[in-house]
Design an enzyme around this catalytic site. Structure first.
Site, PDB file in Angstrom:
ATOM      1  N   THR A  20      -3.835   4.344   1.141  1.00 47.68           N
ATOM      2  CA  THR A  20      -4.176   4.818   2.482  1.00 47.68           C
ATOM      3  C   THR A  20      -5.213   5.930   2.430  1.00 47.68           C
ATOM      4  OG1 THR A  20      -1.942   4.214   3.188  1.00 47.68           O
ATOM      5  CG2 THR A  20      -3.176   5.665   4.651  1.00 47.68           C
TER       6      THR A  20
ATOM      7  N   ILE B 258       0.841  -1.196   0.000  1.00 50.84           N
ATOM      8  CA  ILE B 258       0.000   0.000   0.000  1.00 50.84           C
ATOM      9  C   ILE B 258       0.877   1.248   0.000  1.00 50.84           C
ATOM     10  CG2 ILE B 258      -0.181   0.191   2.527  1.00 50.84           C
ATOM     11  CD1 ILE B 258      -3.212   0.814   2.097  1.00 50.84           C
ATOM     12  N   CYS B 259       0.354   2.338  -0.588  1.00 49.98           N
ATOM     13  CA  CYS B 259       1.015   3.640  -0.493  1.00 49.98           C
ATOM     14  C   CYS B 259      -0.076   4.661  -0.185  1.00 49.98           C
ATOM     15  CB  CYS B 259       1.801   3.969  -1.767  1.00 49.98           C
ATOM     16  SG  CYS B 259       0.796   4.161  -3.253  1.00 49.98           S
ATOM     17  N   GLN B 260       0.041   5.883  -0.681  1.00 48.95           N
ATOM     18  CA  GLN B 260      -0.992   6.882  -0.393  1.00 48.95           C
ATOM     19  C   GLN B 260      -2.199   6.717  -1.312  1.00 48.95           C
ATOM     20  OE1 GLN B 260      -1.057   8.786   2.210  1.00 48.95           O
ATOM     21  NE2 GLN B 260      -2.914   9.901   1.710  1.00 48.95           N
TER      22      GLN B 260
END
Length: 100
Positions: free
Chosen positions: A85, A57-59
């Site tokens: 996120t 996961i990232c932003q």
């Protein structure tokens, strides 16, 4: 590239989650249980990645998508979290914020 939604992520159990955002982003809040290995460091920290299948996961989903493609090419069983996120937070889900 395999991907899941944040709703599918929330339903998962016992699947490791790697957050590839930079440390300062991770510190602002992350999915509970996520482990931070920034995209900029992941090439030097491959030994820290889970041996079993895991999620990334990232932003928003862009950086994690690039990481997933690179790791898939190395033979990892890895899945991208679409929306990242930001989507997790937008859905009102719990976030962990490390205490200062």
């Amino acid at each position: 590239m395999k991907s899941i939604t944040v709703a599918e992520l929330a339903a998962r159990q016992n699947t490791p989650l790697i957050d590839v955002r930079e440390a300062h982003e991770f510190a602002e809040g992350h999915v509970p249980g996520a482990v931070n290995i920034p995209m900029s460091e992941i090439g030097d920290r491959l030994e820290e990645l889970p041996a079993e299948a895991f999620d990334v996961i990232c932003q928003l989903g862009g950086r994690s998508g690039r990481v997933v493609e690179a790791l898939e090419a190395r033979g990892y069983d890895v899945t991208n979290v679409d929306g990242g996120t930001a989507e997790w937070i937008a859905e009102g889900r719990e976030v962990e914020v490390p205490s200062a």
